[in-house]
Design a protein around this motif. Structure first.
Motif, PDB file in Angstrom:
ATOM      1  N   THR A 116       0.823  -1.209   0.000  1.00 25.63           N
ATOM      2  CA  THR A 116       0.000   0.000   0.000  1.00 25.63           C
ATOM      3  C   THR A 116       0.859   1.261   0.000  1.00 25.63           C
ATOM      4  O   THR A 116       0.583   2.205  -0.723  1.00 25.63           O
ATOM      5  N   GLN A 117       1.904   1.272   0.796  1.00 33.24           N
ATOM      6  CA  GLN A 117       2.776   2.440   0.857  1.00 33.24           C
ATOM      7  C   GLN A 117       3.499   2.655  -0.464  1.00 33.24           C
ATOM      8  O   GLN A 117       3.636   3.793  -0.916  1.00 33.24           O
ATOM      9  N   MET A 118       3.923   1.572  -1.100  1.00 31.45           N
ATOM     10  CA  MET A 118       4.591   1.695  -2.395  1.00 31.45           C
ATOM     11  C   MET A 118       3.620   2.312  -3.410  1.00 31.45           C
ATOM     12  O   MET A 118       4.001   3.185  -4.194  1.00 31.45           O
ATOM     13  N   LYS A 119       2.368   1.867  -3.390  1.00 33.15           N
ATOM     14  CA  LYS A 119       1.365   2.428  -4.294  1.00 33.15           C
ATOM     15  C   LYS A 119       1.162   3.912  -4.023  1.00 33.15           C
ATOM     16  O   LYS A 119       1.004   4.699  -4.947  1.00 33.15           O
ATOM     17  N   LYS A 120       1.179   4.286  -2.757  1.00 31.89           N
ATOM     18  CA  LYS A 120       1.008   5.686  -2.381  1.00 31.89           C
ATOM     19  C   LYS A 120       2.167   6.529  -2.924  1.00 31.89           C
ATOM     20  O   LYS A 120       1.951   7.607  -3.478  1.00 31.89           O
ATOM     21  N   VAL A 121       3.382   6.019  -2.761  1.00 34.86           N
ATOM     22  CA  VAL A 121       4.565   6.725  -3.265  1.00 34.86           C
ATOM     23  C   VAL A 121       4.479   6.872  -4.780  1.00 34.86           C
ATOM     24  O   VAL A 121       4.712   7.956  -5.333  1.00 34.86           O
ATOM     25  N   MET A 122       4.116   5.796  -5.451  1.00 34.94           N
ATOM     26  CA  MET A 122       4.012   5.854  -6.911  1.00 34.94           C
ATOM     27  C   MET A 122       2.868   6.764  -7.354  1.00 34.94           C
ATOM     28  O   MET A 122       2.956   7.414  -8.396  1.00 34.94           O
ATOM     29  N   ILE A 132       1.947   9.520  -5.870  1.00 30.12           N
ATOM     30  CA  ILE A 132       2.476  10.886  -5.786  1.00 30.12           C
ATOM     31  C   ILE A 132       3.349  11.169  -7.004  1.00 30.12           C
ATOM     32  O   ILE A 132       3.236  12.218  -7.644  1.00 30.12           O
ATOM     33  N   HIS A 133       4.204  10.223  -7.340  1.00 29.64           N
ATOM     34  CA  HIS A 133       5.040  10.363  -8.538  1.00 29.64           C
ATOM     35  C   HIS A 133       4.168  10.560  -9.768  1.00 29.64           C
ATOM     36  O   HIS A 133       4.394  11.463 -10.575  1.00 29.64           O
ATOM     37  N   ASP A 134       3.162   9.710  -9.923  1.00 27.44           N
ATOM     38  CA  ASP A 134       2.305   9.766 -11.113  1.00 27.44           C
ATOM     39  C   ASP A 134       1.508  11.063 -11.181  1.00 27.44           C
ATOM     40  O   ASP A 134       1.159  11.518 -12.273  1.00 27.44           O
ATOM     41  N   GLU A 135       1.231  11.646 -10.043  1.00 25.21           N
ATOM     42  CA  GLU A 135       0.503  12.910 -10.005  1.00 25.21           C
ATOM     43  C   GLU A 135       1.353  14.072 -10.523  1.00 25.21           C
ATOM     44  O   GLU A 135       0.863  14.931 -11.251  1.00 25.21           O
ATOM     45  N   VAL A 136       2.630  14.105 -10.137  1.00 27.00           N
ATOM     46  CA  VAL A 136       3.462  15.255 -10.506  1.00 27.00           C
ATOM     47  C   VAL A 136       4.285  15.048 -11.779  1.00 27.00           C
ATOM     48  O   VAL A 136       4.708  16.017 -12.396  1.00 27.00           O
ATOM     49  N   GLU A 140       9.184   8.098   0.595  1.00 22.38           N
ATOM     50  CA  GLU A 140       7.865   8.728   0.648  1.00 22.38           C
ATOM     51  C   GLU A 140       7.990  10.193   1.070  1.00 22.38           C
ATOM     52  O   GLU A 140       7.365  11.074   0.474  1.00 22.38           O
ATOM     53  N   GLU A 141       8.815  10.447   2.064  1.00 24.99           N
ATOM     54  CA  GLU A 141       9.017  11.835   2.501  1.00 24.99           C
ATOM     55  C   GLU A 141       9.691  12.656   1.408  1.00 24.99           C
ATOM     56  O   GLU A 141       9.323  13.800   1.152  1.00 24.99           O
ATOM     57  N   LYS A 142      10.671  12.063   0.750  1.00 22.25           N
ATOM     58  CA  LYS A 142      11.383  12.775  -0.318  1.00 22.25           C
ATOM     59  C   LYS A 142      10.461  13.127  -1.476  1.00 22.25           C
ATOM     60  O   LYS A 142      10.535  14.231  -2.013  1.00 22.25           O
ATOM     61  N   VAL A 143       9.599  12.188  -1.888  1.00 23.16           N
ATOM     62  CA  VAL A 143       8.731  12.464  -3.034  1.00 23.16           C
ATOM     63  C   VAL A 143       7.684  13.523  -2.675  1.00 23.16           C
ATOM     64  O   VAL A 143       7.252  14.292  -3.530  1.00 23.16           O
ATOM     65  N   LYS A 144       7.303  13.592  -1.412  1.00 24.65           N
ATOM     66  CA  LYS A 144       6.388  14.659  -0.974  1.00 24.65           C
ATOM     67  C   LYS A 144       7.070  16.023  -1.096  1.00 24.65           C
ATOM     68  O   LYS A 144       6.440  17.004  -1.510  1.00 24.65           O
TER      69      LYS A 144
END
Length: 144
Positions: free
Chosen positions: A30-36, A38-42, A117-121
């Motif tokens: 789930t966390q990996m999907k969340k990180v991806m 965020i990536h896919d959004e920006v 996750e923190e870095k991609v934010k």
């Protein structure tokens, strides 16, 4: 030009990985999907960054206003670099199966994922902020 081509290739590769249909993954992904996510959004905003840099560049000069354009342009370029650096580091830390197929992570890799996750934010904030500031500066210019 060579650097731009390398960045373009990395972007295409990461997009192709992130756009593939994911196989059923364990709950721990789930966390990996969340990180991806965020990536896919920006990631699509990278084109906007390039467009804005192109609009700002001819306006840069030694005047006070010209310096504001330069600051905005460098801000956009720094956001672009932050995204490229993040993608490279993320790709170096995790393999295809971990990113796309939900392969279980070791304790060390779970810690890395927390960091990423923190870095991609932060990258997201840099991208969105630099775009907003550049667009506001250019809009102010057209009003005057």
């Amino acid at each position: 030009m060579k650097k731009l081509f390398s960045i373009l290739i990395c972007t295409v590769l990461l997009l192709s990985f992130s756009c593939k249909e994911e196989k059923k993954a364990p709950d721990g992904s789930t966390q990996m999907k969340k990180v991806m996510a965020i990536h896919d959004e920006v990631m699509p905003k990278m084109g906007t960054i390039g467009k804005l840099v192109g609009e700002l560049k001819p306006k840069v000069d030694s005047t006070e206003t010209g310096k504001q354009y330069e600051v905005a342009m460098k801000d956009l370029q720094a956001a672009n670099t932050a995204m490229m650096d993040w993608m490279k580091e993320f790709g170096d830390r995790f393999d295809h199966e971990e990113i796309l197929e939900g392969k279980e992570l070791s304790a060390e890799k779970q810690q890395w994922l927390d960091e990423e996750e923190e870095k991609v934010k932060v990258v997201k904030e840099k991208i969105n902020g630099s775009i907003a500031r550049a667009e506001a500066l250019l809009a102010k210019d057209t009003v005057q």
